[in-house]
Design an enzyme around this catalytic site. Sequence first.
Site, PDB file in Angstrom:
ATOM      1  N   LYS A  89       0.873  -1.150   0.011  1.00 27.67           N
ATOM      2  CA  LYS A  89      -0.096  -0.139   0.203  1.00 27.67           C
ATOM      3  C   LYS A  89       1.069   1.231  -0.013  1.00 27.67           C
ATOM      4  O   LYS A  89       0.850   2.147   0.743  1.00 27.67           O
ATOM      5  CB  LYS A  89      -0.946   0.091   1.249  1.00 27.67           C
ATOM      6  CG  LYS A  89      -2.295  -1.108   1.184  1.00 27.67           C
ATOM      7  CD  LYS A  89      -3.123  -0.873   2.032  1.00 27.67           C
ATOM      8  CE  LYS A  89      -4.255  -1.850   1.690  1.00 27.67           C
ATOM      9  NZ  LYS A  89      -3.905  -3.406   2.452  1.00 27.67           N
ATOM     10  N   ASP A  92       4.021   7.247  -0.051  1.00 21.52           N
ATOM     11  CA  ASP A  92       5.007   7.807   0.516  1.00 21.52           C
ATOM     12  C   ASP A  92       5.014   8.769  -0.492  1.00 21.52           C
ATOM     13  O   ASP A  92       4.737   8.955  -1.682  1.00 21.52           O
ATOM     14  CB  ASP A  92       5.905   7.140   1.136  1.00 21.52           C
ATOM     15  CG  ASP A  92       6.525   7.937   2.635  1.00 21.52           C
ATOM     16  OD1 ASP A  92       6.743   9.324   2.318  1.00 21.52           O
ATOM     17  OD2 ASP A  92       6.680   7.368   3.764  1.00 21.52           O
ATOM     18  N   THR A  96      11.146   8.187  -0.987  1.00 21.45           N
ATOM     19  CA  THR A  96      10.953   7.145   0.228  1.00 21.45           C
ATOM     20  C   THR A  96      10.483   5.975  -0.762  1.00 21.45           C
ATOM     21  O   THR A  96      10.724   4.734  -0.743  1.00 21.45           O
ATOM     22  CB  THR A  96       9.995   7.447   0.931  1.00 21.45           C
ATOM     23  OG1 THR A  96      10.596   8.553   1.696  1.00 21.45           O
ATOM     24  CG2 THR A  96      10.071   6.414   2.304  1.00 21.45           C
ATOM     25  N   GLY A 199     -12.255  -8.810   0.910  1.00 20.26           N
ATOM     26  CA  GLY A 199     -13.289  -8.640   2.006  1.00 20.26           C
ATOM     27  C   GLY A 199     -14.105  -9.828   2.060  1.00 20.26           C
ATOM     28  O   GLY A 199     -15.357  -9.781   2.228  1.00 20.26           O
ATOM     29  N   GLY A 201     -15.600 -13.485   2.822  1.00 18.19           N
ATOM     30  CA  GLY A 201     -15.550 -14.559   3.811  1.00 18.19           C
ATOM     31  C   GLY A 201     -15.640 -13.604   5.101  1.00 18.19           C
ATOM     32  O   GLY A 201     -16.696 -13.081   5.684  1.00 18.19           O
ATOM     33  N   ALA A 202     -14.466 -13.557   5.761  1.00 18.55           N
ATOM     34  CA  ALA A 202     -14.340 -13.100   7.167  1.00 18.55           C
ATOM     35  C   ALA A 202     -14.879 -11.584   7.262  1.00 18.55           C
ATOM     36  O   ALA A 202     -15.690 -11.168   8.188  1.00 18.55           O
ATOM     37  CB  ALA A 202     -12.780 -12.993   7.575  1.00 18.55           C
ATOM     38  N   GLN A 203     -14.825 -10.764   6.099  1.00 21.63           N
ATOM     39  CA  GLN A 203     -15.462  -9.128   6.207  1.00 21.63           C
ATOM     40  C   GLN A 203     -16.904  -9.364   5.371  1.00 21.63           C
ATOM     41  O   GLN A 203     -17.474  -8.260   5.435  1.00 21.63           O
ATOM     42  CB  GLN A 203     -14.690  -8.217   5.445  1.00 21.63           C
ATOM     43  CG  GLN A 203     -13.246  -8.138   6.007  1.00 21.63           C
ATOM     44  CD  GLN A 203     -12.441  -7.274   5.075  1.00 21.63           C
ATOM     45  OE1 GLN A 203     -12.792  -5.853   5.004  1.00 21.63           O
ATOM     46  NE2 GLN A 203     -11.019  -7.563   4.745  1.00 21.63           N
ATOM     47  N   GLY A 204     -17.461 -10.577   5.170  1.00 21.05           N
ATOM     48  CA  GLY A 204     -18.926 -10.490   4.693  1.00 21.05           C
ATOM     49  C   GLY A 204     -19.215 -10.538   3.355  1.00 21.05           C
ATOM     50  O   GLY A 204     -20.442 -10.508   2.932  1.00 21.05           O
ATOM     51  N   ARG A 222      -8.187 -14.965   5.948  1.00 26.26           N
ATOM     52  CA  ARG A 222      -8.628 -15.542   7.150  1.00 26.26           C
ATOM     53  C   ARG A 222      -9.489 -16.685   7.118  1.00 26.26           C
ATOM     54  O   ARG A 222      -9.156 -17.711   7.650  1.00 26.26           O
ATOM     55  CB  ARG A 222      -9.302 -14.572   8.188  1.00 26.26           C
ATOM     56  CG  ARG A 222      -8.405 -13.796   9.044  1.00 26.26           C
ATOM     57  CD  ARG A 222      -9.015 -12.504   9.501  1.00 26.26           C
ATOM     58  NE  ARG A 222      -9.723 -11.599   8.511  1.00 26.26           N
ATOM     59  CZ  ARG A 222     -10.473 -10.679   9.005  1.00 26.26           C
ATOM     60  NH1 ARG A 222     -10.824 -10.302  10.281  1.00 26.26           N
ATOM     61  NH2 ARG A 222     -10.965  -9.804   8.054  1.00 26.26           N
TER      62      ARG A 222
HETATM   63  P1  XMP Z   1      -9.323 -11.315   4.789  1.00 23.39           P
HETATM   64  O1  XMP Z   1      -8.597 -12.164   5.885  1.00 23.39           O
HETATM   65  O2  XMP Z   1     -10.384 -10.479   5.156  1.00 23.39           O
HETATM   66  O3  XMP Z   1      -8.013 -10.877   4.272  1.00 23.39           O
HETATM   67  O4  XMP Z   1      -9.864 -12.207   3.779  1.00 23.39           O
HETATM   68  C1  XMP Z   1      -8.011  -9.594   3.261  1.00 23.39           C
HETATM   69  C2  XMP Z   1      -6.720  -9.158   2.983  1.00 23.39           C
HETATM   70  O5  XMP Z   1      -6.828  -7.831   2.360  1.00 23.39           O
HETATM   71  C3  XMP Z   1      -6.490  -6.902   2.984  1.00 23.39           C
HETATM   72  N1  XMP Z   1      -7.464  -5.979   2.708  1.00 23.39           N
HETATM   73  C4  XMP Z   1      -7.537  -4.860   1.867  1.00 23.39           C
HETATM   74  N2  XMP Z   1      -6.488  -4.530   1.079  1.00 23.39           N
HETATM   75  N3  XMP Z   1      -7.857  -2.849   0.113  1.00 23.39           N
HETATM   76  C5  XMP Z   1      -6.640  -3.469   0.180  1.00 23.39           C
HETATM   77  O6  XMP Z   1      -6.078  -3.212  -0.575  1.00 23.39           O
HETATM   78  C6  XMP Z   1      -8.964  -3.026   0.999  1.00 23.39           C
HETATM   79  O7  XMP Z   1     -10.137  -2.482   1.194  1.00 23.39           O
HETATM   80  C7  XMP Z   1      -8.782  -4.239   1.877  1.00 23.39           C
HETATM   81  N4  XMP Z   1      -9.576  -4.781   2.872  1.00 23.39           N
HETATM   82  C8  XMP Z   1      -8.489  -5.913   3.304  1.00 23.39           C
HETATM   83  C9  XMP Z   1      -6.268  -7.050   4.392  1.00 23.39           C
HETATM   84  O8  XMP Z   1      -5.193  -6.392   4.993  1.00 23.39           O
HETATM   85  C10 XMP Z   1      -5.790  -8.637   4.411  1.00 23.39           C
HETATM   86  O9  XMP Z   1      -4.488  -8.844   3.897  1.00 23.39           O
END
Ligand code: XMP
Length: 249
Positions: A89, A92, A96, A199, A201-204, A222
């Site tokens: 992500k 900067d 850097t 997002g 599974g774990a995030q819905g 996850r």
């Molecule tokens: P999970 O465990 O939720 O992991 O399946 C998701 C992975 O993605 C990252 N993550 C994001 N990365 N934009 C991103 O660039 C997002 O909106 C976002 N949401 C989750 C999270 O850090 C993990 O590595």
Amino acid sequence: MNFTDWIKESAFNKRSNIVFSLDLTCYPPRNSIKRFYRKVCTLLKKVLPNVCAVKIGWPTMIPLTFYGKGKLVIEMIHEHDTPVIFDAKITDVKHTNEKVIEHLINAGIDAVTAMPTIGIEDALDMVSEKLRKHGKGLIIVSHMSHSGARLVFGTFFKEFLEIAVKLNADGVVIGATYPKKLKEASEILPDSVKIYAVGIGAQGGSIEQAITNGADYLIIGRAIYESKYPDRASLKLRNIAIKFVKALS
Ligand code: XMP
């Protein structure tokens, strides 16, 4: 082979559009880094046959790099003919970012995520140019998955997609928790800019909804690495996804 071609070939060969998000962590000296490294390798061996790429995040890479085994993990994933995305992500200033990118390229990373909020001039232009010169991929985070993402990403979503198009990025990350944004992006973006949904599974977010709204790849963490059986979990997710994918090549 450049990143986009490699992940496409990997998805075709493994019949999978799942990108495994490796965010497992440990806390040395409280935890043994040797044991952690072995745990990561065991997990990867179980999951790699079912995924087209691995996205490694800071929670895993901080202990591995600061205590020494990061490059070995990247090499192990490459031995399975699978590309590695580093979820840096990038956000900067130019000088850097330049050092960070140089290190990631030297470490063997195949693609990097970057934030569009830093803009093109004097920021993403250099990141994109440097990655492209080495055949590495650039993935722009265009809409995050959490609820607070609405403020900035909701407001500037179209501008962030434009940035990805202008830079000819390899992909954009969009929260599967915002299916309308996936749909919008799939209508705007050219085919060369792939959509990575996070997002699930774990995030819905749902696999079916993400793919039918235009996601090319699914980033899942996850739901795989927290499962008692990561091999079965990754296979099951792959089999669900494959039902909705039109074509993997
Ligand atoms: P999970 O465990 O939720 O992991 O399946 C998701 C992975 O993605 C990252 N993550 C994001 N990365 N934009 C991103 O660039 C997002 O909106 C976002 N949401 C989750 C999270 O850090 C993990 O590595």
